[in-house]
Every structure is written in structure tokens, then in C-alpha cells.
Design an enzyme around this catalytic site. Structure first.
Site, PDB file in Angstrom:
ATOM      1  N   ASN A   1       0.827  -1.237   0.007  1.00 29.09           N
ATOM      2  CA  ASN A   1      -0.064  -0.111  -0.157  1.00 29.09           C
ATOM      3  C   ASN A   1       0.998   1.091  -0.150  1.00 29.09           C
ATOM      4  OD1 ASN A   1      -1.843   1.942   0.295  1.00 29.09           O
ATOM      5  ND2 ASN A   1      -2.517   1.590   2.622  1.00 29.09           N
TER       6      ASN A   1
ATOM      7  N   LYS B   1       0.117   4.229  -0.628  1.00 29.94           N
ATOM      8  CA  LYS B   1      -0.533   5.374   0.060  1.00 29.94           C
ATOM      9  C   LYS B   1      -0.285   6.621  -0.882  1.00 29.94           C
ATOM     10  CE  LYS B   1      -0.452   3.330   4.683  1.00 29.94           C
ATOM     11  NZ  LYS B   1      -0.506   3.615   6.087  1.00 29.94           N
TER      12      LYS B   1
ATOM     13  N   HIS C   1      -9.764   1.272   4.377  1.00 28.83           N
ATOM     14  CA  HIS C   1      -8.523   1.467   4.943  1.00 28.83           C
ATOM     15  C   HIS C   1      -8.828   2.435   6.041  1.00 28.83           C
ATOM     16  CE1 HIS C   1      -4.862   2.795   6.090  1.00 28.83           C
ATOM     17  NE2 HIS C   1      -3.986   1.554   5.463  1.00 28.83           N
TER      18      HIS C   1
ATOM     19  N   GLU D   1      -7.503   4.954   7.325  1.00 28.10           N
ATOM     20  CA  GLU D   1      -7.067   6.521   7.125  1.00 28.10           C
ATOM     21  C   GLU D   1      -8.309   6.886   6.170  1.00 28.10           C
ATOM     22  OE1 GLU D   1      -3.327   5.754   5.014  1.00 28.10           O
ATOM     23  OE2 GLU D   1      -2.571   5.205   6.932  1.00 28.10           O
TER      24      GLU D   1
ATOM     25  N   GLU E   1      -6.099  -4.738  10.348  1.00 28.96           N
ATOM     26  CA  GLU E   1      -4.991  -3.787  10.700  1.00 28.96           C
ATOM     27  C   GLU E   1      -5.320  -2.883  11.824  1.00 28.96           C
ATOM     28  OE1 GLU E   1      -2.877  -2.612   6.707  1.00 28.96           O
ATOM     29  OE2 GLU E   1      -4.543  -1.110   6.770  1.00 28.96           O
TER      30      GLU E   1
ATOM     31  N   GLY F   1       1.951   2.527  10.850  1.00 31.98           N
ATOM     32  CA  GLY F   1       2.821   3.519  10.596  1.00 31.98           C
ATOM     33  C   GLY F   1       3.622   4.096  11.882  1.00 31.98           C
TER      34      GLY F   1
ATOM     35  N   SER G   1       2.708  -2.008  10.409  1.00 26.61           N
ATOM     36  CA  SER G   1       4.217  -1.971  10.633  1.00 26.61           C
ATOM     37  C   SER G   1       4.887  -3.432  10.114  1.00 26.61           C
ATOM     38  CB  SER G   1       4.599  -1.819  12.020  1.00 26.61           C
ATOM     39  OG  SER G   1       4.128  -0.204  12.390  1.00 26.61           O
TER      40      SER G   1
ATOM     41  N   GLY H   1       2.393  -1.134   4.308  1.00 21.68           N
ATOM     42  CA  GLY H   1       2.550   0.273   4.069  1.00 21.68           C
ATOM     43  C   GLY H   1       4.059   0.758   4.004  1.00 21.68           C
ATOM     44  N   GLY H   2       4.769   1.345   5.031  1.00 22.41           N
ATOM     45  CA  GLY H   2       6.051   1.965   4.646  1.00 22.41           C
ATOM     46  C   GLY H   2       7.208   1.142   3.984  1.00 22.41           C
TER      47      GLY H   2
HETATM   48  P1  PGA Z   1       2.262   0.445   7.768  1.00 22.05           P
HETATM   49  O1  PGA Z   1       0.885   0.708   6.902  1.00 22.05           O
HETATM   50  O2  PGA Z   1       3.115  -0.950   7.223  1.00 22.05           O
HETATM   51  O3  PGA Z   1       3.228   1.649   7.352  1.00 22.05           O
HETATM   52  O4  PGA Z   1       2.123   0.264   9.013  1.00 22.05           O
HETATM   53  C1  PGA Z   1       0.199  -0.319   6.894  1.00 22.05           C
HETATM   54  C2  PGA Z   1      -1.124   0.101   6.250  1.00 22.05           C
HETATM   55  O5  PGA Z   1      -1.696   0.943   6.544  1.00 22.05           O
HETATM   56  O6  PGA Z   1      -1.741  -0.696   5.224  1.00 22.05           O
END
Ligand code: PGA
Length: 253
Positions: A9, A11, A97, A99, A169, A175, A215, A236-237
Site C-alpha cells: 500500500n 498510500k 482502509h 485512513e 489492521e 505507521g 508495521s 505500507g512503509g
Molecule cells: P504500515 O501501513 O505498514 O506503514 O504500518 C500499513 C497500512 O496502512 O496498510
């Protein structure tokens, strides 16, 4: 065996040049996918054609969208519909998601409509759920997540639900560098599967891939994915670093 999936992802990150570089680096980094494994790249919508072109020759690799509108066409300035995404080669769409739930006020009812839109064109929804920190601290995460599943998903028929991928999640792990322990992940994934089994039967529940997100990185992916009900991750990251994401792909069971 259920599909095991490493989903990136991105983002709202990367310029077009950076996106292109990342995909090139990833293609050059050793990684392999068995028949029951998939890698999915949920890139910003504007980079979908670029990603589709670059990944065209890869088997079991797909390009996804991070969101779509619930209607198929119409006067919705700035929005992108599921059929439009399908027309440029998208087969998976991330929905709900945290967010989007938080910053764009996406409700369970709206997500139920978006699910219908995605399933109507035979694409795969990656439906996100997960609790905020206060709920985890109160120990009521199972009830919270169960409500998200019921309100967002349970209007689907059995034939439809098997097409859905679920991503659990926990918001407190997204994050933040704070990952759920593999025990915590397994516990709630097993609970999610039991809720699916109660609604749709055990055989169907066993077919649905449940990804963990929050994470995930190269250093913890193997341990998380080794849990029996954790069928990969939504990342994500770490998906923005080619070597990290390649290692996460290689950690799939
Ligand atoms: P993250 O994000 O791996 O940076 O924690 C995961 C996500 O929001 O899908």
C-alpha cells in the site's frame, strides 16, 4: 491452500519517477511466488497504467487501487469508479482502509456500497478492518472488528464473500513501528475466521485470505505469516523499499 498475499500500500507517496524506479528495483531484487502466492501493488491511481505496464510479464503479480467510488459513472468530479479501474487493468481494490474511514468519513454503509460496486465487475475487494488503540486497551477489539465485518460485509452472499480478501489492521500499529505480536495477530485472525464461519460456514471461512497490516517489515514478516490464520500482509512503509518488500514476498508461506 488459501491464497497467501503480500500487498503493498503505497498510500500517497512517490513521484512518477520514484514509482518507476521502485518497480524497477523490485523487479531486479530476487523474489519468487509459488502458485498459491500473490504480490499486489496498491499504487496511487495516477501510477496504475505505469505499474500495469511494468509488471505485465510477472505471474501472480497484480496492480490494485487504494479506493474507488461506489457509483459506476456520473457527475462525481474527481472520483474514479471500479469499472474505470478495471478498464486499465486493475483486478483488486482496497476498501475501508482506516485512513479513509477516518480522514474521508467512510462509513460501514458506504463501504458496503463500494463492495457491491467492486464485486459487480468481478474485481477483488481487499476489505480493511481494525480497532483503534483505546479499543485494544479496553480489550474489546473482537466486538469492534466483528461489527465492522457485519456492517460492511455480511450483506454479501456466500458466492460473493469468497471473492473478498480481508485485511486486519490495528490502527495503533499502522505507521507507528508498533507491530501486533504474532500471538495477537493470530488470536484476532482466528476470531475473524470464526465470525465468518458462523455466518457462512466453516468451508467458506477457510477459503478467505486474512492479511495482517500494521508495521509489517522484512524482520517480522516471517514470524507473522507463520501463524496459521495469517495469510500474508498489507504493507505500507516497508513496501516503499524494494529490498524490504521483496523479503516480505519471500516470507509468505
Ligand atoms: P504500515 O501501513 O505498514 O506503514 O504500518 C500499513 C497500512 O496502512 O496498510
Amino acid at each position: 491452500m488459501r491464497k497467501q498475499i503480500a500487498a503493498a500500500n503505497w498510500k500517497m507517496n512517490l513521484t512518477s519517477v520514484e514509482a518507476s524506479q521502485l518497480l524497477n528495483e523490485l523487479l531486479a531484487t530476487p523474489h519468487s511466488l509459488q502458485a498459491h502466492q500473490e504480490a499486489i501493488f496498491a499504487v496511487p491511481a495516477i501510477y496504475i497504467p505505469l505499474a500495469v505496464e511494468k509488471l505485465a510479464n510477472q505471474s501472480n503479480v497484480f496492480v490494485a487501487a487504494q479506493n474507488c467510488h461506489q457509483k459506476s459513472t456520473g457527475a462525481y468530479t474527481g472520483e474514479i469508479s471500479a469499472p474505470m479501474l478495471a478498464s486499465v487493468g486493475v483486478k483488486h481494490i482496497v476498501l475501508g482502509h482506516s485512513e479513509r474511514r477516518e480522514y474521508f468519513a467512510e462509513s460501514d454503509a458506504l463501504l458496503a456500497e463500494k463492495l457491491n460496486a467492486v464485486l459487480a465487475i468481478d474485481s477483488t475487494p481487499i476489505f480493511c478492518c481494525g480497532e483503534p488503540l483505546a479499543i485494544r486497551e479496553a480489550g474489546t477489539q473482537n466486538v469492534f472488528v466483528e461489527a465492522q465485518l457485519k456492517n460492511g460485509l455480511f450483506h454479501l452472499t456466500a458466492a460473493q464473500i469468497v471473492k473478498v480478501v480481508i485485511a486486519y489492521e490495528p490502527i495503533w500499529a499502522i505507521g507507528t513501528g508498533k507491530t501486533a505480536s504474532s500471538e495477537q495477530a493470530q488470536e484476532i485472525h482466528a476470531y475473524i475466521r470464526s465470525v465468518l464461519a458462523t455466518q457462512y460456514g466453516e468451508a467458506i471461512a477457510q477459503e478467505i485470505s486474512i492479511l495482517y497490516g500494521g508495521s509489517v517489515k522484512a524482520s517480522n514478516a516471517k514470524e507473522l505469516f507463520s501463524q496459521p490464520d495469517v495469510d500474508g500482509g498489507l504493507v505500507g512503509g516497508a513496501s516503499l523499499i524494494a529490498t524490504e518488500f521483496a523479503a516480505i514476498i519471500n516470507a509468505l508461506k
